[in-house]
Design an enzyme around this catalytic site. Structure first.
Site, PDB file in Angstrom:
ATOM      1  N   GLY A   1       0.666  -1.256  -0.031  1.00  0.00           N
ATOM      2  CA  GLY A   1      -0.471  -0.340   0.301  1.00  0.00           C
ATOM      3  C   GLY A   1       0.698   0.928   0.259  1.00  0.00           C
TER       4      GLY A   1
ATOM      5  CG  ASP B   1      10.550  -9.459   1.125  1.00  0.00           C
ATOM      6  OD1 ASP B   1       9.446  -9.397  -0.458  1.00  0.00           O
ATOM      7  OD2 ASP B   1      11.889  -9.893   0.095  1.00  0.00           O
TER       8      ASP B   1
ATOM      9  CG  HIS C   1       0.292  -3.313 -12.381  1.00  0.00           C
ATOM     10  ND1 HIS C   1      -0.029  -2.754 -13.128  1.00  0.00           N
ATOM     11  CD2 HIS C   1       1.136  -2.957 -10.827  1.00  0.00           C
ATOM     12  CE1 HIS C   1       0.957  -1.542 -12.030  1.00  0.00           C
ATOM     13  NE2 HIS C   1       1.155  -1.653 -12.000  1.00  0.00           N
TER      14      HIS C   1
HETATM   15  C1  LIG Z   1       2.994   0.731  -7.681  1.00  0.00           C
HETATM   16  S1  LIG Z   1       3.813   0.897  -5.725  1.00  0.00           S
HETATM   17  C2  LIG Z   1       1.306   0.841  -5.606  1.00  0.00           C
HETATM   18  C3  LIG Z   1       1.484   1.090  -4.193  1.00  0.00           C
HETATM   19  C4  LIG Z   1       0.485   1.626  -3.993  1.00  0.00           C
HETATM   20  N1  LIG Z   1      -0.432   0.224  -3.467  1.00  0.00           N
HETATM   21  C5  LIG Z   1      -1.296   2.417  -4.744  1.00  0.00           C
HETATM   22  O1  LIG Z   1      -1.880   2.058  -5.290  1.00  0.00           O
HETATM   23  O2  LIG Z   1      -0.764   3.578  -4.321  1.00  0.00           O
HETATM   24  C6  LIG Z   1       4.115  -1.082  -5.492  1.00  0.00           C
HETATM   25  C7  LIG Z   1       4.461  -0.763  -3.949  1.00  0.00           C
HETATM   26  O3  LIG Z   1       4.737  -2.410  -3.884  1.00  0.00           O
HETATM   27  C8  LIG Z   1       5.556  -2.368  -2.746  1.00  0.00           C
HETATM   28  N2  LIG Z   1       6.433  -3.077  -2.988  1.00  0.00           N
HETATM   29  C9  LIG Z   1       6.845  -3.520  -3.769  1.00  0.00           C
HETATM   30  N3  LIG Z   1       8.035  -4.741  -3.279  1.00  0.00           N
HETATM   31  C10 LIG Z   1       7.254  -5.581  -2.507  1.00  0.00           C
HETATM   32  C11 LIG Z   1       7.653  -6.204  -1.302  1.00  0.00           C
HETATM   33  N4  LIG Z   1       8.859  -7.159  -2.252  1.00  0.00           N
HETATM   34  N5  LIG Z   1       7.052  -6.040  -0.520  1.00  0.00           N
HETATM   35  C12 LIG Z   1       6.189  -5.316  -0.061  1.00  0.00           C
HETATM   36  N6  LIG Z   1       5.857  -4.369  -0.420  1.00  0.00           N
HETATM   37  C13 LIG Z   1       6.432  -4.777  -2.465  1.00  0.00           C
HETATM   38  C14 LIG Z   1       6.181  -0.965  -3.207  1.00  0.00           C
HETATM   39  O4  LIG Z   1       6.931  -0.506  -2.169  1.00  0.00           O
HETATM   40  C15 LIG Z   1       5.352   0.141  -3.848  1.00  0.00           C
HETATM   41  O5  LIG Z   1       4.724   1.413  -2.631  1.00  0.00           O
END
Ligand SMILES: C[S@@+](CC[C@H](N)C(=O)[O-])C[C@H]1O[C@@H](n2cnc3c(N)ncnc32)[C@H](O)[C@@H]1O
Length: 456
Positions: free
Chosen positions: A266, A320, A340
């Site tokens: 998020g 993670d 995605h």
């Molecule tokens: C494109 S952003 C979307 C953020 C939010 N859900 C929104 O729509 O505004 C993707 C999110 O996935 C998180 N993310 C990526 N890899 C991750 C991981 N291995 N574990 C947890 N979160 C992760 C990122 O830090 C980022 O905040």
């Protein structure tokens, strides 16, 4: 001999423009379409469009582009598409030099000599750049060599979250990685790999870390800065793409008191915060990588939503998602713009982790684009998105081009992808999730899944 249907495209344009104009003129505070020179925001600028107005916008953009592609000499059109690279390069310059900020509160504009002095860019070069952008309706040349902001350039102000998205796209990491897309795809090893760390991003930046790990910024302040900037950029993205429509487009208010919603991936909790403020029946959980959760817990929420912390309606827990299971037994698991980011293999792993902690009544909401084909695919039904009327391409063509550009971003930065309706069904099935409903959010969609009913 088949002939192009010009008059139908022209009447689609006229109908769509009329509908959008009526939407503006019905606004009680400012009942008019503001001219491009206006720098004051219009109340509708950040409103989520009603679905019919959204479709009119998609029709207008799609039909204008299809009309030009049809009527204009092909070599004009293709040459201009090749030259689009300069728009990105020029936007990068004005963002980095903060030209819109320099022109703020200067309604009469500033002479290029003054802009040049304040931005520290050579005067004649900067004038050429600004003049090109003015010709694309970004900034305004008020009189020769005097430039001012306009409706579009106001979104390049450093205070606007969309300008953070502009940096993210026009500079590192996106632009640099996109330049290496062809090299990566033509590389016999990298091009055929779906591994996250074999994306053009890794090829271009020479890092073994997937982009979001890189953004954690361990011993790399530049990467950490890009990561923090990305959090803000997502706010601009969400506003521009109406992706906050999930806040009002899903029946949250019908859920019981104390319903738990886990916003996985998020970010700093932009969506969770809106849900928290609007629906007192919801308790939120926010899970993301440690750096983002720390930013959310220590910086963003105490400032913007302290009442949720005081009332214990928000829980922060780093995760993670590739290696750990989320908090168990939540009523709703929201993954917005998260699935995605992943190849099918990784998406299946992440969703099966979610599936393994669900209660029988839990739901999963995946919000992403549902890729629509430019060819007709049967009739519209409750599980498909509305197709455009001919002669427009059934997927509205350029009117819905962001679904394909977002797919490109995923390929370039993470080896991820946007998915079709069939892809979602397939992925759900492979982790024991059944489709409940597709919620059309105007641009992206929410796919609702429930635990699969086991056949006896
Ligand atoms: C494109 S952003 C979307 C953020 C939010 N859900 C929104 O729509 O505004 C993707 C999110 O996935 C998180 N993310 C990526 N890899 C991750 C991981 N291995 N574990 C947890 N979160 C992760 C990122 O830090 C980022 O905040």
């Amino acid at each position: 001999m088949e002939q192009a249907n010009i008059s139908s495209l022209v009447s689609l344009i006229a109908g769509a423009a009329g509908k959008i104009e009526t939407y503006y003129t019905a606004n009680p505070a400012k009942p008019y379409v503001p001219p491009l020179s206006d720098t004051e925001p219009h109340p509708l600028d950040n409103e989520i469009y009603p679905l019919d107005v959204r479709q009119a916008v998609q029709t207008l953009e799609g039909a204008c582009a299809q009309l030009c592609a049809t009527l204009v000499r092909p070599n004009y059109t293709i040459l201009n598409r090749h030259l689009n690279i300069y728009q990105t390069a020029y936007l990068s310059v004005v963002l980095r030099a903060q030209v819109a900020d320099v022109l703020l509160d200067e309604p009469a504009g500033l002479h290029i000599s003054e802009i040049s002095k304040r931005c520290k860019i050579e005067e004649k070069k900067l004038a050429r750049i600004l003049r090109t952008l003015c010709s694309q309706h970004i900034f305004r040349e008020v009189s020769k060599d005097t430039f001012a902001n306009n409706r579009l350039s106001m979104l390049l102000l450093s205070s606007d979250p969309l300008s953070s998205m502009g940096w993210h796209i026009s500079d590192e990491p996106t632009n640099k990685s996109a330049v290496h897309l062809a090299d990566t795809l033509l590389d016999p090893e990298w091009g055929f790999s779906d591994a996250t760390e074999r994306s053009p991003f890794n090829y271009a930046l020479g890092t073994p870390d997937p982009m979001f790990r890189y953004f954690e910024g361990n011993d790399n302040p530049k990467a950490a800065e890009q990561g923090a900037r990305f959090g803000k950029a997502m706010i601009g993205w969400n506003a521009a793409c109406d992706s906050s429509a999930i806040v009002t487009g899903y029946p949250w208010d019908k859920l019981g008191q104390g319903t738990t919603v886990n916003d996985i991936g998020g970010g700093v909790g932009h969506i969770s915060m809106q849900l928290c403020k609007r629906y007192k029946n919801l308790n939120l959980k926010l899970q993301d990588l440690p750096e983002r959760i720390e930013q959310a817990e220590k910086d963003i929420w105490p400032k913007d939503c302290p009442e949720a912390i005081a009332d214990g309606r928000i829980q922060f827990k780093p995760i993670d998602i590739f290696a750990e299971k989320p908090i168990a037994h939540c009523d709703i698991y929201l993954l917005k713009n998260v699935i995605h980011l992943m190849s099918d293999e990784v998406a299946i792993k992440v969703l099966s982790n979610v599936r393994s902690v669900m209660s029988p009544t839990s739901r999963v909401l995946v919000q992403d684009y549902i890729i629509q084909s430019p060819t007709q695919s049967g009739s519209d039904d409750e599980f498909t998105l509305k197709q455009a009327d001919p002669p427009l391409l059934p997927n509205y063509g350029v009117g819905r081009i962001r679904q394909f550009y977002t797919d490109a971003i995923m390929m370039v930065l993470l080896n991820g992808r946007e998915r079709t309706f069939d892809d979602f069904i397939q992925i759900g099935k492979s982790v024991g999730l059944d489709l409940v409903k597709i919620w059309d959010m105007g641009e992206s969609s929410v796919v609702e899944f429930a635990p699969a009913v086991l056949e006896k």
